[in-house]
Design a protein around this motif. Structure first.
Motif, PDB file in Angstrom:
ATOM      1  N   MET A  92       0.823  -1.219   0.000  1.00  0.00           N
ATOM      2  CA  MET A  92       0.000   0.000   0.000  1.00  0.00           C
ATOM      3  C   MET A  92       0.858   1.270   0.000  1.00  0.00           C
ATOM      4  SD  MET A  92      -3.149  -0.976   2.597  1.00  0.00           S
ATOM      5  CE  MET A  92      -3.921   0.656   2.402  1.00  0.00           C
ATOM      6  N   LYS A  93       2.180   1.061   0.114  1.00  0.00           N
ATOM      7  CA  LYS A  93       3.118   2.194   0.176  1.00  0.00           C
ATOM      8  C   LYS A  93       2.722   3.192   1.273  1.00  0.00           C
ATOM      9  CE  LYS A  93       4.885   2.006  -4.558  1.00  0.00           C
ATOM     10  NZ  LYS A  93       4.527   0.603  -4.802  1.00  0.00           N
ATOM     11  N   ILE A  94       2.394   2.648   2.433  1.00  0.00           N
ATOM     12  CA  ILE A  94       2.006   3.489   3.572  1.00  0.00           C
ATOM     13  C   ILE A  94       3.258   4.124   4.168  1.00  0.00           C
ATOM     14  CG2 ILE A  94       1.035   3.458   5.916  1.00  0.00           C
ATOM     15  CD1 ILE A  94      -0.730   1.089   5.017  1.00  0.00           C
ATOM     16  N   PRO A  95       3.322   5.458   4.250  1.00  0.00           N
ATOM     17  CA  PRO A  95       4.453   6.089   4.942  1.00  0.00           C
ATOM     18  C   PRO A  95       4.527   5.568   6.376  1.00  0.00           C
ATOM     19  CG  PRO A  95       3.127   7.740   3.806  1.00  0.00           C
ATOM     20  CD  PRO A  95       2.351   6.458   3.770  1.00  0.00           C
ATOM     21  N   CYS A  96       5.715   5.155   6.781  1.00  0.00           N
ATOM     22  CA  CYS A  96       5.853   4.467   8.062  1.00  0.00           C
ATOM     23  C   CYS A  96       7.134   4.914   8.756  1.00  0.00           C
ATOM     24  CB  CYS A  96       5.892   2.958   7.793  1.00  0.00           C
ATOM     25  SG  CYS A  96       5.821   1.917   9.261  1.00  0.00           S
ATOM     26  N   ILE A  97       7.108   4.921  10.073  1.00  0.00           N
ATOM     27  CA  ILE A  97       8.314   5.177  10.851  1.00  0.00           C
ATOM     28  C   ILE A  97       8.659   3.928  11.663  1.00  0.00           C
ATOM     29  CG2 ILE A  97       8.297   7.696  10.983  1.00  0.00           C
ATOM     30  CD1 ILE A  97       6.694   7.387  13.579  1.00  0.00           C
ATOM     31  N   LYS A  98       9.830   3.956  12.265  1.00  0.00           N
ATOM     32  CA  LYS A  98      10.351   2.776  12.954  1.00  0.00           C
ATOM     33  C   LYS A  98       9.878   2.712  14.401  1.00  0.00           C
ATOM     34  CE  LYS A  98      14.617   1.824  11.960  1.00  0.00           C
ATOM     35  NZ  LYS A  98      16.102   1.767  11.936  1.00  0.00           N
ATOM     36  N   ASP A 145      15.691   0.634   7.296  1.00  0.00           N
ATOM     37  CA  ASP A 145      15.763   1.920   6.603  1.00  0.00           C
ATOM     38  C   ASP A 145      14.731   2.940   7.091  1.00  0.00           C
ATOM     39  OD1 ASP A 145      17.872   1.036   5.083  1.00  0.00           O
ATOM     40  OD2 ASP A 145      16.652   0.523   3.324  1.00  0.00           O
ATOM     41  N   LEU A 146      13.777   2.506   7.905  1.00  0.00           N
ATOM     42  CA  LEU A 146      12.746   3.433   8.384  1.00  0.00           C
ATOM     43  C   LEU A 146      13.361   4.515   9.267  1.00  0.00           C
ATOM     44  CD1 LEU A 146       9.898   0.924   9.388  1.00  0.00           C
ATOM     45  CD2 LEU A 146       9.957   2.401   7.356  1.00  0.00           C
ATOM     46  N   LYS A 147      12.795   5.718   9.181  1.00  0.00           N
ATOM     47  CA  LYS A 147      13.241   6.832  10.032  1.00  0.00           C
ATOM     48  C   LYS A 147      12.524   6.768  11.382  1.00  0.00           C
ATOM     49  CE  LYS A 147      14.372  10.143   6.361  1.00  0.00           C
ATOM     50  NZ  LYS A 147      14.419   9.204   5.241  1.00  0.00           N
ATOM     51  N   TYR A 148      13.097   7.478  12.367  1.00  0.00           N
ATOM     52  CA  TYR A 148      12.487   7.510  13.696  1.00  0.00           C
ATOM     53  C   TYR A 148      11.330   8.511  13.778  1.00  0.00           C
ATOM     54  CZ  TYR A 148      16.344   4.696  15.485  1.00  0.00           C
ATOM     55  OH  TYR A 148      17.237   3.686  15.716  1.00  0.00           O
ATOM     56  N   GLN A 149      11.348   9.526  12.939  1.00  0.00           N
ATOM     57  CA  GLN A 149      10.230  10.473  12.907  1.00  0.00           C
ATOM     58  C   GLN A 149      10.139  11.083  11.520  1.00  0.00           C
ATOM     59  OE1 GLN A 149      12.156  13.177  15.971  1.00  0.00           O
ATOM     60  NE2 GLN A 149      11.216  14.710  14.682  1.00  0.00           N
ATOM     61  N   ARG A 150       8.948  11.566  11.180  1.00  0.00           N
ATOM     62  CA  ARG A 150       8.740  12.152   9.853  1.00  0.00           C
ATOM     63  C   ARG A 150       7.725  13.273   9.933  1.00  0.00           C
ATOM     64  NH1 ARG A 150       7.910   7.549   5.211  1.00  0.00           N
ATOM     65  NH2 ARG A 150       7.484   9.435   3.982  1.00  0.00           N
ATOM     66  N   LEU A 151       7.818  14.155   8.958  1.00  0.00           N
ATOM     67  CA  LEU A 151       6.800  15.193   8.766  1.00  0.00           C
ATOM     68  C   LEU A 151       5.888  14.711   7.647  1.00  0.00           C
ATOM     69  CD1 LEU A 151       5.926  18.131   9.524  1.00  0.00           C
ATOM     70  CD2 LEU A 151       7.309  18.881   7.581  1.00  0.00           C
ATOM     71  N   ILE A 152       4.585  14.700   7.917  1.00  0.00           N
ATOM     72  CA  ILE A 152       3.585  14.308   6.915  1.00  0.00           C
ATOM     73  C   ILE A 152       2.602  15.467   6.792  1.00  0.00           C
ATOM     74  CG2 ILE A 152       1.765  12.659   6.308  1.00  0.00           C
ATOM     75  CD1 ILE A 152       4.299  11.107   6.593  1.00  0.00           C
ATOM     76  N   ALA A 153       2.457  16.016   5.567  1.00  0.00           N
ATOM     77  CA  ALA A 153       1.583  17.194   5.402  1.00  0.00           C
ATOM     78  C   ALA A 153       2.008  18.249   6.423  1.00  0.00           C
ATOM     79  CB  ALA A 153       0.117  16.802   5.539  1.00  0.00           C
ATOM     80  N   ASN A 154       1.096  18.614   7.344  1.00  0.00           N
ATOM     81  CA  ASN A 154       1.443  19.645   8.332  1.00  0.00           C
ATOM     82  C   ASN A 154       1.510  19.078   9.750  1.00  0.00           C
ATOM     83  OD1 ASN A 154      -1.223  19.110   8.673  1.00  0.00           O
ATOM     84  ND2 ASN A 154      -1.883  21.240   8.871  1.00  0.00           N
ATOM     85  N   PHE A 155       1.748  17.770   9.869  1.00  0.00           N
ATOM     86  CA  PHE A 155       1.861  17.178  11.204  1.00  0.00           C
ATOM     87  C   PHE A 155       3.062  16.243  11.266  1.00  0.00           C
ATOM     88  CE2 PHE A 155      -1.064  14.509   8.776  1.00  0.00           C
ATOM     89  CZ  PHE A 155      -0.636  13.206   9.040  1.00  0.00           C
ATOM     90  N   THR A 156       3.449  15.898  12.494  1.00  0.00           N
ATOM     91  CA  THR A 156       4.619  15.062  12.744  1.00  0.00           C
ATOM     92  C   THR A 156       4.178  13.684  13.214  1.00  0.00           C
ATOM     93  OG1 THR A 156       5.741  17.082  13.485  1.00  0.00           O
ATOM     94  CG2 THR A 156       6.833  15.003  14.000  1.00  0.00           C
ATOM     95  N   ILE A 157       4.966  12.665  12.873  1.00  0.00           N
ATOM     96  CA  ILE A 157       4.711  11.325  13.426  1.00  0.00           C
ATOM     97  C   ILE A 157       5.991  10.783  14.047  1.00  0.00           C
ATOM     98  CG2 ILE A 157       2.779  10.791  11.880  1.00  0.00           C
ATOM     99  CD1 ILE A 157       4.705   9.084  10.190  1.00  0.00           C
ATOM    100  N   VAL A 158       5.825  10.099  15.186  1.00  0.00           N
ATOM    101  CA  VAL A 158       6.948   9.488  15.896  1.00  0.00           C
ATOM    102  C   VAL A 158       6.401   8.267  16.622  1.00  0.00           C
ATOM    103  CG1 VAL A 158       6.692  10.814  18.061  1.00  0.00           C
ATOM    104  CG2 VAL A 158       8.968  10.026  17.346  1.00  0.00           C
ATOM    105  N   HIS A 159       7.231   7.270  16.850  1.00  0.00           N
ATOM    106  CA  HIS A 159       6.723   6.079  17.547  1.00  0.00           C
ATOM    107  C   HIS A 159       6.614   6.316  19.052  1.00  0.00           C
ATOM    108  CE1 HIS A 159       5.667   1.934  18.186  1.00  0.00           C
ATOM    109  NE2 HIS A 159       6.632   1.806  19.085  1.00  0.00           N
ATOM    110  N   ALA A 160       7.655   6.904  19.622  1.00  0.00           N
ATOM    111  CA  ALA A 160       7.715   6.996  21.089  1.00  0.00           C
ATOM    112  C   ALA A 160       7.711   8.443  21.579  1.00  0.00           C
ATOM    113  CB  ALA A 160       8.930   6.240  21.605  1.00  0.00           C
TER     114      ALA A 160
END
Length: 241
Positions: free
Chosen positions: A55-61, A102-117
């Motif tokens: 699905m090519k879902i943007p994902c973080i680690k 290869d996944l990053k620990y955090q990412r910017l998506i549109a105008n919000f941030t995603i992080v696992h922890a």
């Protein structure tokens, strides 16, 4: 219309993941993003990872993604988690493991941030359960909204003049405030509610809604036991703990 489905902590639970994906379609979501821990604990790591990749879902680690993709020792993990990680490593191809590495620990998506922890030390896998812990991440938050996972407990923290926090079902994102929002877990909820959890973030309406869904827990449990994984990992699904 821009509606993001924010998913986290699938944990190789294919039964829960499929139900959530159906609901994502029914909710007319236009995008899906994943906050990590696709694998670990459950019996279908390869299948869940294949879906995320196809699905090519943007994902973080997440921490389980990390540990399942390398051959590090598992010091610090509880014995159930460690056993599941060792088993999961053998279920994944080298290509899968490289993808996870290869996944990053955090990412910017549109105008919000995603992080696992956490945003302050994302690679150290700290747990955010209270306002004090959330305050540390707010210091590093450069967007109005940041979504996180890891605890498997849906909580929303809001910073205006002070940091407030608590459970939620649906709320509006207001200008001038910052939001640090845990979306709960698809595959292993721990808030005493066994239903799969994910969030719909509507960028046009500026609303964040927590969705809870029943899924076939007995089948997920049977698969865990059939794989020879610890019975505790199967039992906890019924209680949401």
């Amino acid at each position: 219309m821009t509606r993001y489905a924010i998913i986290a902590d699938i944990h190789a639970n294919l039964e829960a993941f499929k139900v959530v994906l159906e609901d994502i379609k029914a909710q007319n979501c236009t995008h899906v993003v994943c906050l990590g821990d696709v694998v670990g604990y459950g019996a279908n790591p390869k299948e869940c990872l294949d879906i995320v990749r196809e699905m090519k879902i943007p994902c973080i680690k997440g921490n389980h993604d990390e540990m399942c993709s390398v051959d590090k020792n598992l010091e610090g993990f509880n014995p159930y988690a460690a056993e599941a990680i060792m088993w999961t490593r053998d279920q994944l191809t080298e290509d899968d493991r490289q993808w996870l590495r290869d996944l990053k620990y955090q990412r910017l998506i549109a105008n919000f941030t995603i992080v696992h922890a956490t945003l302050d030390l994302p690679h150290q896998w700290g747990y955010v359960f209270d306002k004090l812990m959330a305050a540390a991440s707010f210091t590093y938050q450069n967007t109005p909204v940041c979504f996180f996972g890891h605890t498997h407990v849906p909580l929303a923290f809001i910073r205006d003049s002070v940091v407030r926090g608590g459970t939620y079902s649906k709320f509006k994102v207001e200008p001038g405030k910052k939001y640090f929002v845990n979306v709960g877990s698809i595959g292993q909820p721990r808030d005493n509610d066994p239903r799969a959890a994910y969030v719909v973030y509507d960028l046009d309406e500026n609303t964040i809604e927590l969705r809870r869904l029943e899924y076939d827990i007995p089948t997920a449990q049977k698969k865990i036991l059939a794989a020879g994984l610890p019975a505790r990992l199967a039992e906890r699904l019924a209680y949401g703990k």
